[in-house]
Each structure stands twice: as C-alpha cells, then as structure tokens.
Design an enzyme around this catalytic site. Structure first.
Site, PDB file in Angstrom:
ATOM      1  N   GLU A 241      -2.681   0.799   4.305  1.00 21.89           N
ATOM      2  CA  GLU A 241      -3.457   0.875   3.068  1.00 21.89           C
ATOM      3  C   GLU A 241      -2.801   0.073   1.943  1.00 21.89           C
ATOM      4  O   GLU A 241      -3.496  -0.593   1.169  1.00 21.89           O
ATOM      5  CB  GLU A 241      -3.645   2.339   2.653  1.00 21.89           C
ATOM      6  CG  GLU A 241      -4.398   3.191   3.667  1.00 21.89           C
ATOM      7  CD  GLU A 241      -5.749   2.623   4.066  1.00 21.89           C
ATOM      8  OE1 GLU A 241      -6.361   1.887   3.269  1.00 21.89           O
ATOM      9  OE2 GLU A 241      -6.202   2.903   5.192  1.00 21.89           O
TER      10      GLU A 241
ATOM     11  N   ASP B 134      -3.060  -3.853   9.554  1.00 22.56           N
ATOM     12  CA  ASP B 134      -2.355  -3.258  10.702  1.00 22.56           C
ATOM     13  C   ASP B 134      -1.003  -3.916  10.922  1.00 22.56           C
ATOM     14  O   ASP B 134       0.012  -3.238  11.122  1.00 22.56           O
ATOM     15  CB  ASP B 134      -3.198  -3.417  11.970  1.00 22.56           C
ATOM     16  CG  ASP B 134      -4.301  -2.371  12.084  1.00 22.56           C
ATOM     17  OD1 ASP B 134      -4.237  -1.359  11.365  1.00 22.56           O
ATOM     18  OD2 ASP B 134      -5.220  -2.573  12.891  1.00 22.56           O
TER      19      ASP B 134
END
Length: 759
Positions: free
Chosen positions: A592, A659
């Site tokens: 995030e 990711d």
C-alpha cells in the site's frame, strides 16, 4: 623452638636459632636467586595470564553461541504458533522444488485441500477471512440484551438485518416497489411502450436515477477533493460501465458465450415483469445499445496513460464542449435533478467540475442523437429495473444466480443471512466496527501493527536514499511524500464516542418489515450527505473504509494508508512469529505504501495534488524500469482458458509495482525488527526452515487460492491484479533476498539472471 612443618605461617625449611650465624650467607645468595627467578616468574605469570584470558574469552564466546543456538532452536509452543505451523504445513507441498515454482511449493497443499465452496466463484485466504468476518458479524447482529443495545446505530443495524431476513414481508410486496420506483423517476411501467412522444428529458431522468437510487447511468458523478487543490471539494465526472462489462462487449468473438448468457438474462428478467412476448427483441435492443456505449468508452490502457488528460471546466464550459457536434445532453437539467433536496444550488457559471473522460462525454451526445428515443428510455428502464428487482422477489434473485452459474461457474446461491449481513455492514459499518473491535480486536494488536508499519516506512525511506536512478531533488520530494503518508490502523478512534457515533447516523432510519422503503431511505441519506460535501472543507483525516473490512487501501488524494481490523487476523497477522507476520501483513503494508509511487500514485504530491514532482531524467529511468515489469507479467499466460489469455501487463502494472516494492520493504523492515529482538523461535514441524525462509512462506501463503474458469477469466480481463499464482512467482523471482534465502541457482525459474527492480 621448632615450628611445625605444617604451620601455615612458615615454610617447610628447617630453621632454628642455632642456624642464625649462617643466615646472612643464605640471604645474600637467596637475593641473587630471587632476582633471577623473579624475572622468570613474571614471564610465566604473564604467559599464564594471557592463556587464562584467552580461555575465558573462548568460553564466553562458546556460551554465547550455545545460548544463541539454544534460542534459535527453542520451539514456539503458543497457541498462535501451533495453529500457524499446522496451517503452513497443511498448505505446502515439499516435494516441489521451491526454486522451480515457489507458489506451488507453498500452496499446492492448500489448493488441493480447499475446493471452491458451492456459493463462491473463487476461494483464497482473503475469501476465507471475509467469510469468518461475516460469521462474526452475524453473531453480533443476532445478539440481544447486550450493553450495546443502547446505541441507536447498533440497534438500527440489527433492525435492518431482521427486516432483510424477513423474506415473507418482502415477497408479499410483489412488484409494487418496482412500479412505484419507475413512477417516481417518470419512467413507463411497460418497457415496450409504443408512444414515441413520451415527454421525457433523458438528462433529467438520468440525474433523478442518480439522486434517488444512486444509479450511474451513462456517467458517474461523485464529490471528492479537487485533484489540483485538495483543500476544497469539487464535482467529479467520468465514464461508467453500461450494465455489463465493456471488456466483454467490445470483443464479441472471444466472449460470445458470455454475451449470449447476458442476453438470455435480460430476456428472462423482462418476462417476469409481464411485458408480453417481445422479450427477445427487447434483449437484442438493449444488448446492441449497450455494446455501442462500450465502443465509445476509453479503454483501461488509455486511461492509465500519461497522455490521458483531465479537465477542469465550469458547467457552462462543459456544456459548450459537449455541444461541439450535437446538442443532446443538458447539464443544467441533469445537475438540478442530482442536487435536488440538498444544501447545494448549482451555479453554471461559477461551479466547476473535474472531467476525467472528455472524449467519452463528447461521443455520448452523438450516440444518443443517432439512437431511437424509445431505445434510450428502454435502456434507462432496464438498468433501473435490473438494479432494484433483486431487492424484491426471490425469482429475480434466482435468475441472477442462474446467470452467474453459467458465466462464472457458481454452483449455489448466497445464503440469505450473508446477504443481510453484508447489507447491514454496508449501511452501518462504523457502528458494527465498534462492537466488532470490542470482541475480536484489541489495542495491543493495533499498536504492534503500527510498529510494523513504522518499520516498513523506515525501510522504504532507506531504499529511496539508496536509489541510483533517482536524482537528489526528486529524492527529497519522495522522502517528503513518504513522511506525509497518514496511517490508519484497526478502527477509527472517534467511533468509540457514542455521541459522535449517534450523530454520524442521526438521519438514518429503518422501517421494520419494509425492506424496500428502508433501502430508499438509507440511499437518500447517504447520497444527500455526499452531495452536501461539495460546499464543505474536506476532512483529510477521514477513514476510507470501516474497520469491518477485509482489505487494505492507499488513497492518492488523501495520501493515506488504511489497514482495517478485519484484515489484521491470521494468516495475514497474528501468526505467532514476526518473520511470518512481516512476510504476510508487512508485505501488504509495503504494497500500500508503494502505491503512492506506482504509475498512478506517483503523479500526486504529498498533499494529494496532481503535480509533476519528478525530474525528466528520473522519469525516463522510471519508465524503463516499469516497462520491464509490464513485459514480465505480460508473458504469463493461462492455458486453462485457451491460447489467447495472458496477464495484461499494462492494466496490472500498478499492483505489480506495489507487490514487488512491498516485499522488499517488508524484508528490510524485518531485518530492523531482528536487530531489536534477538530471540529466534522456530515452529513445530518446521525447524528446518530459518526465519528468512519463513518470511517468504508467510508472503506466498496469503495468496493461495482457487478460481473457477469463469472467475479467472473475469479477473484476467477486468482486474487490476494479476492472478495469485503470478503475484507470488512474479514478485519473488525479482527478489535477490529470496534467491539467497532458498539457495536458488542462478538462472533457475525463481532466480532469473535478469530481474525487474523498481523500488
């Protein structure tokens, strides 16, 4: 006097008074010997001292090593650790080489032992956690006589749940709610009306549907921060999907079966409205017009492009731009309908809007101009009807299930209690977050999660400093943005204040036994509150989700990250060992944070404003590295779907960047944690795996999952995430620390010689 030989105060030599005359001779010779012997003794003592010190140091080191080994080999036997160990072992397939395919190594056991439930089209760890959350919320909603009954919002949530569960009263209403809603919007009850001169203004009807039902027809309107000045709110306008995925509509050869099922769904739904025997013609008409709308929409690839411009117009200017080719859409009438019964009066000269898709808004009037008026009305009728009918009779919901069964592989309808729990959470999520946290989440978990987040943030900060492709000035801006990110973990603090919680829901109401009327009330209050924000100053510290959410978020406009209480549970968090927690939840936290610096997030500064804060040279390096990731993921294909289904590297690039950056940040953060905590526990049955290996197992296993072919196809075509398999192998094959931890040979599938590394 003879002293005893064993007298401690004399030596063993004979010495008496009769020997005294010879003593001087003995003393003189002795002094010479003592001087000589003293030197030897000093050397011997020095050597012995060095030897003893060396032995002590060696012993100390051996003791230290012994204790470290003892700590490292100490078995964690807490309930958390035992459960985690059992879950990890059960999910693995250790016969697979981790350097060939780490996802299969870590997840094959889980995949084989966790078939997709009948009522789901996919099943993974997120799905599992969502299911458990629903079960816990159901318990809370069905509780009676507890201390929280005094809170009005909690009582309303429980009343809504009960009203939703009362299907007898819902069935008794029949089609009446549908007809009354159509009347309220000014739409005909019969979609096959023949009166071509029906006095309807399309712009007004569309605006009315937005205000009354929250339906986005042709366009999507919402209130949010001005992306050029986030200290104030503005109207945001963009394109919207036409009822069925535009990805399917624009590619009829590849998705012929899905489109056929959608047409059958329209036909069957309309037949339930008792409209006669022209349902096939109606379905064809709707599908054709829906397809025409899909063709004028900007593609996801175009919308991600830096060349996709965003415009700031007054209402008057917007009208001029959309009237360039044909006058077919009246923005004044549309906005009057949208802002009806609010505190906002629109000034077409002064009020300004942010337009995300100008080309679409210019093409839409042209399409409406060449489309029969009756077709446009029928399309509006269909979207309205399809949106509200599942709230009425079971037979409508049955048709929805049959459609999902054929397109997505669903085998069983969703249980009513789940539908009602989801509805209660959607409307009263903050109230449920309060009572959920009382029972299923504690402040200690929140503080530990915040500590982990600070480690992730500090790790990212170090990594930015070390970048060799970013110039100094851009680094300063990157550090500034990173430091400005607001963290929200667990539940909002304000919801524990009963006065504030009551005020938040003060206009909400539930009419027991009347579900559809309740839906209209709740929708009206929510939309009105949102629209009234146009004249208010934005709350930069607001939560963008409830605590009862199993997900995590980054907001570019708020420059905030949110980790609700709902996701802070195993296997993501609370696993007993911090190596696994950092690999699982830590990687999500890093994910995030990295969104603030992906292909979209990087366009916003620390205040959430669209701003070019990158130097041109740094941007060139950035795009080169992103292109590597796009190409890598575009080469992943899914043979089970056919030869022409591959991951869309462009549309998934933001998530892939997040990711890859997230796992590297989490690994470095875990190293920071290790410096503060030297204890190295092992898990039962997993003593052969060190902490670094457990870290990567923790990361991989949160993505173990199963999909039906229909769901996988939908994810591939519409989703912004790569399928879970590729999220694992794509990320870890770019990670040098992973290859080192698992001793993967250079050139092996999980350790390719060329790695795509951005953050």
């Amino acid at each position: 006097m003879r002293y005893k030989v064993n007298d401690p105060e004399v030596n063993n030599e004979r010495y008496t008074a009769n020997d005294s005359i010879l003593s001087w001779q003995y003393e003189a010779k002795g002094k010479r010997k003592l001087i000589k012997n003293g030197r030897k003794l000093a050397i011997i003592i020095g050597v012995l001292t060095v030897i003893v010190v060396g032995l002590l140091v060696t012993l100390a080191l051996q003791i230290s090593i012994f204790h470290k080994e003892k700590k490292y080999n100490e078995m964690c036997q807490t309930e958390e650790c035992v459960r985690t160990a059992a879950r990890i072992i059960d999910a693995m397939n250790r016969s697979i080489d981790p350097c060939q395919d780490f996802y299969k190594f870590a997840c094959s056991g889980w995949v084989s032992k966790n078939p997709i439930p009948q009522s789901q089209t996919s099943w993974d760890q997120l799905s599992f956690l969502k299911e458990r959350l629903l079960e816990n919320l159901r318990i809370l909603l069905e509780e009676t006589g507890d201390e929280h009954n005094n809170l009005r919002p909690v009582k309303l949530a429980r009343d809504l749940y009960k009203t939703c569960m009362n299907t007898t009263s819902v069935e008794a209403m029949g089609l009446k709610p549908i007809y009354e809603t159509l009347d309220r919007l000014g739409l005909p009850r019969d979609p096959l009306f023949k009166n071509e001169t029906l006095p309807l203004d399309v712009s007004y009807i569309v605006g009315r549907a937005q205000r009354v039902l929250g339906l986005n027809l042709f366009i999507k309107l919402y209130i949010s921060e001005d992306i050029q000045d986030t200290t104030k709110n503005k109207i945001m306008i963009e394109q919207v999907s036409p009822g069925f995925s535009e990805h399917y509509l624009v590619d009829p050869l590849r998705f012929r079966s899905e489109l056929m099922e959608y047409k059958n769904y329209i036909k069957n739904m309309v037949e339930l409205a008792d409209v006669g025997n022209e349902s096939i013609e109606f379905a064809n008409e709707i599908l054709n017009f829906t397809t025409n709308i899909a063709h004028i929409m900007a593609t996801p690839e175009e919308r991600r492009s830096v060349n996709h411009l965003i415009y700031d117009f007054s209402i008057d200017e917007l009208q001029q731009w959309t009237d360039l080719h044909v006058q077919q859409w009246n923005w004044t009438k549309y906005l009057e309908a949208v802002f009806d019964n609010t505190n906002v009066t629109i000034d077409i000269k002064m009020d300004r809007v942010i337009v995300m898709d100008l080309k679409y808004l210019q093409e839409l009037p042209k399409l409406l101009a060449v489309t029969p008026f009756a077709t446009i009305v029928r399309y509006i009728w269909w979207i309205t009807y399809a949106g509200i009918s599942p709230l009425t009779l079971q037979r409508f919901r049955d048709l929805g299930f049959q459609f999902s069964q054929k397109v997505f592989g669903l085998k069983e309808g969703t249980s009513r209690w789940k539908v009602c729990t989801l509805s209660a959470n959607a409307n009263f999520g903050m109230a449920l977050s309060y009572i959920y946290a009382q029972k299923y989440f504690d402040d200690r978990s929140r503080q530990k999660a915040l500590e982990m987040l600070l480690d992730i943030k500090a790790a990212f900060d170090e990594m930015v400093t070390e970048l060799d492709w970013m110039d100094a000035d851009t680094k300063i801006q990157a550090h500034r943005k990173l430091h400005a990110i607001r963290p929200f973990v667990g539940i909002p603090d304000w919801i524990t204040n009963s006065e504030k919680l009551n005020k938040f829901y003060e206009e909400m109401n539930v009419i027991p036994g009347r579900l559809f009327d309740t839906f209209l009330i709740l929708t009206d209050v929510a939309i009105k509150k949102s629209l009234n924000n146009l004249r208010k100053k934005p709350n930069k510290n607001r939560w963008i989700s409830t605590g009862t959410t199993v997900n995590a978020f980054y907001s570019a406009i708020l420059n905030s990250v949110t980790f609700p209480a709902g996701i802070l549970h195993p296997p993501f968090y609370g696993n007993g060992l911090e190596s696994i927690n950092y690999g699982a939840m830590g990687a999500i936290m890093g994910h995030e944070l990295t969104h603030g610096f992906d292909d979209q997030g990087r366009r916003y500064d620390e205040n959430g404003n669209i701003k070019q804060w990158w130097s041109n040279q740094t941007l060139r390096h950035y795009h080169e590295k992103v292109q590597c990731i796009i190409k890598q993921y575009s080469n992943y294909h899914l043979p089970e779907l056919g030869h022409n289904f591959t991951v869309n590297g462009i549309n998934t690039q933001g998530e892939n960047i997040a990711d890859n950056g997230g796992i590297r940040e989490a690994y470095r953060a875990y190293q920071r944690f290790q410096k503060r905590n030297t204890d190295q526990l092992v898990l039962p049955g997993l003593a052969n795996y060190n902490q670094e290996q457990l870290f990567f197992i923790g990361f991989a296993q949160v993505w173990c999952g199963n999909y039906t072919n229909g769901a996988l196809k939908s994810k591939l075509i519409q989703g912004v995430h790569a399928p879970n398999h590729f999220r694992v192998i794509g990320t870890l094959s770019n990670n040098a620390e992973f290859a080192k931890a698992w001793n993967c040979p250079n050139g092996s599938p999980m350790n390719p010689s060329r790695k795509c590394i951005l953050w």
